[in-house]
Design a protein around this motif. Structure first.
Motif, PDB file in Angstrom:
ATOM      1  N   SER A   1      -4.974   3.608   1.842  1.00 32.23           N
ATOM      2  CA  SER A   1      -3.947   2.811   1.173  1.00 32.23           C
ATOM      3  C   SER A   1      -3.333   1.772   2.110  1.00 32.23           C
ATOM      4  CB  SER A   1      -2.829   3.723   0.646  1.00 32.23           C
ATOM      5  OG  SER A   1      -3.319   4.667  -0.273  1.00 32.23           O
ATOM      6  N   VAL A   2      -2.920   0.668   1.510  1.00 31.57           N
ATOM      7  CA  VAL A   2      -2.136  -0.353   2.199  1.00 31.57           C
ATOM      8  C   VAL A   2      -0.733  -0.324   1.610  1.00 31.57           C
ATOM      9  CG1 VAL A   2      -1.865  -2.824   2.637  1.00 31.57           C
ATOM     10  CG2 VAL A   2      -4.149  -1.788   2.671  1.00 31.57           C
TER      11      VAL A   2
ATOM     12  N   SER B   1       3.258   3.529  -6.561  1.00 34.62           N
ATOM     13  CA  SER B   1       4.476   3.449  -5.755  1.00 34.62           C
ATOM     14  C   SER B   1       4.837   4.822  -5.204  1.00 34.62           C
ATOM     15  CB  SER B   1       5.648   2.883  -6.561  1.00 34.62           C
ATOM     16  OG  SER B   1       6.008   3.732  -7.635  1.00 34.62           O
TER      17      SER B   1
ATOM     18  N   ILE C   1       3.335   0.623  -3.272  1.00 35.01           N
ATOM     19  CA  ILE C   1       4.652   0.031  -3.078  1.00 35.01           C
ATOM     20  C   ILE C   1       5.594   1.107  -2.543  1.00 35.01           C
ATOM     21  CG2 ILE C   1       6.619  -1.004  -4.281  1.00 35.01           C
ATOM     22  CD1 ILE C   1       4.514  -1.992  -6.381  1.00 35.01           C
TER      23      ILE C   1
ATOM     24  N   LEU D   1       1.719  -4.343   4.489  1.00 35.03           N
ATOM     25  CA  LEU D   1       1.519  -5.713   4.044  1.00 35.03           C
ATOM     26  C   LEU D   1       2.855  -6.270   3.552  1.00 35.03           C
ATOM     27  CD1 LEU D   1      -0.842  -7.753   3.613  1.00 35.03           C
ATOM     28  CD2 LEU D   1      -0.956  -6.932   1.260  1.00 35.03           C
TER      29      LEU D   1
ATOM     30  N   VAL E   1      -2.507  -0.198  -8.091  1.00 34.26           N
ATOM     31  CA  VAL E   1      -1.141  -0.312  -7.569  1.00 34.26           C
ATOM     32  C   VAL E   1      -0.323   0.897  -7.991  1.00 34.26           C
ATOM     33  CG1 VAL E   1       0.942  -1.714  -7.394  1.00 34.26           C
ATOM     34  CG2 VAL E   1      -1.281  -2.831  -7.803  1.00 34.26           C
TER      35      VAL E   1
ATOM     36  N   ALA F   1      -4.617  -7.586  -7.817  1.00 39.02           N
ATOM     37  CA  ALA F   1      -4.712  -6.188  -7.380  1.00 39.02           C
ATOM     38  C   ALA F   1      -5.108  -5.305  -8.565  1.00 39.02           C
ATOM     39  CB  ALA F   1      -3.384  -5.728  -6.804  1.00 39.02           C
TER      40      ALA F   1
ATOM     41  N   LEU G   1      -3.725 -11.925  -1.255  1.00 38.14           N
ATOM     42  CA  LEU G   1      -3.713 -10.482  -1.360  1.00 38.14           C
ATOM     43  C   LEU G   1      -5.091  -9.890  -1.064  1.00 38.14           C
ATOM     44  CD1 LEU G   1      -1.751  -8.217  -2.404  1.00 38.14           C
ATOM     45  CD2 LEU G   1      -2.744  -8.585  -4.645  1.00 38.14           C
TER      46      LEU G   1
ATOM     47  N   LEU H   1      -3.104  -0.324  -3.246  1.00 36.77           N
ATOM     48  CA  LEU H   1      -1.790  -0.729  -2.753  1.00 36.77           C
ATOM     49  C   LEU H   1      -0.745   0.297  -3.199  1.00 36.77           C
ATOM     50  CD1 LEU H   1      -1.843  -4.564  -3.558  1.00 36.77           C
ATOM     51  CD2 LEU H   1      -2.602  -3.393  -1.476  1.00 36.77           C
TER      52      LEU H   1
ATOM     53  N   VAL I   1       3.052  -1.617   0.720  1.00 41.13           N
ATOM     54  CA  VAL I   1       3.771  -2.856   0.387  1.00 41.13           C
ATOM     55  C   VAL I   1       5.248  -2.510   0.217  1.00 41.13           C
ATOM     56  CG1 VAL I   1       3.972  -4.809  -1.174  1.00 41.13           C
ATOM     57  CG2 VAL I   1       1.718  -3.761  -0.788  1.00 41.13           C
TER      58      VAL I   1
ATOM     59  N   LYS J   1      -8.377  -2.772  -1.359  1.00 47.03           N
ATOM     60  CA  LYS J   1      -7.692  -1.539  -0.991  1.00 47.03           C
ATOM     61  C   LYS J   1      -6.670  -1.129  -2.055  1.00 47.03           C
ATOM     62  CE  LYS J   1      -9.297  -1.150   3.337  1.00 47.03           C
ATOM     63  NZ  LYS J   1      -9.979   0.046   3.881  1.00 47.03           N
TER      64      LYS J   1
ATOM     65  N   LEU K   1       1.903  -8.091  -8.092  1.00 53.66           N
ATOM     66  CA  LEU K   1       0.667  -7.794  -7.364  1.00 53.66           C
ATOM     67  C   LEU K   1      -0.534  -7.798  -8.305  1.00 53.66           C
ATOM     68  CD1 LEU K   1       2.016  -4.899  -5.099  1.00 53.66           C
ATOM     69  CD2 LEU K   1       1.534  -7.254  -4.396  1.00 53.66           C
TER      70      LEU K   1
END
Length: 236
Positions: free
Chosen positions: A130-131, A230, A202, A162, A228, A225, A194, A200, A133, A198, A220
């Protein structure tokens, strides 16, 4: 010399196991009483938002999905914007006070009290690919507070971060109702292109209505993306 608890400031004897000694793991920075006051989310949860379901009446859920998330799913504008949310603690009176001390009263060192649980819960629910944000603060709010609590949480996880979002300065979200949060324009903008390959995640401190993370997720998604989610410290 015995340490002092980060919250109550009383001297205490930290519990140390053989595993701690073998891995050179740091002892807990909280005394046992303060640690027990944190309510971990470790029971049945809503599969969408991570809300604890154990004390939620069955009339407010459909299977493993709470009614709040059913409303999101039935709204064509927001359906599928956020894959899921997961949170570490229940946002009860204790956690409200702890987060308030950390965010608004400059007691930054309290973040160490979250480290172990944040890392453990994140690794259970999300990929190591994961990246992260972090939800940004406006320039005005960052100057006022001195640090971005979402980025501080992200830095606990030792994963790529990121800083792609910027935020307009508006009235604090905590003062707005769910309806008001949904009606406002999207306050987030993208600062750069973006990476799309990967997943993402949050990062924010508190999930209340879910509007903030969904506004960010929507921005995003609009940038391309496809995955996504969180992750927040606490779930109201």
């Amino acid at each position: 010399m015995r340490p002092y608890c980060l919250l109550c400031h009383h001297c205490y004897q930290p519990r140390v196991s053989w595993s701690d000694l073998l891995t050179l793991k740091k002892g807990d920075c909280l005394c046992a009483t303060c640690r027990r006051s944190f309510s971990l989310i470790d029971s049945d949860i809503c599969s969408d938002c991570g809300r604890p379901l154990d004390h939620l009446d069955h009339s407010y859920r459909d299977g493993d999905v709470c009614n709040d998330c059913l409303r999101w799913q039935n709204d064509n504008e927001w359906k599928g914007v956020l894959a899921k949310n997961r949170s570490v603690y229940v946002y009860d009176d204790v956690m409200k006070e702890v987060i308030s001390r950390w965010k608004f009263r400059g007691d930054y060192a309290i973040i160490e009290a979250f480290r172990h649980d944040v890392c453990r819960v994140f690794s259970h629910h999300f990929s190591s690919e994961s990246v992260l944000v972090p939800i940004p603060l406006s320039r005005e709010r960052l100057y006022e507070r001195g640090f971005n609590q979402a980025k501080a949480l992200a830095e606990l996880l030792s994963l790529p971060i990121l800083d792609i979002l910027e935020r307009d300065h508006l009235e604090k979200q905590s003062k707005k109702s769910r309806h008001e949060r949904l009606q406002m324009e999207n306050v987030f903008r993208l600062r750069m292109s973006l990476p799309l390959e990967k997943p993402l995640v949050i990062i924010d401190d508190i999930y209340t209505t879910g509007a903030t993370v969904r506004h960010a997720a929507k921005r995003l998604r609009q940038a391309g993306a496809t995955d996504v989610s969180s992750f927040t410290l606490a779930r109201a």
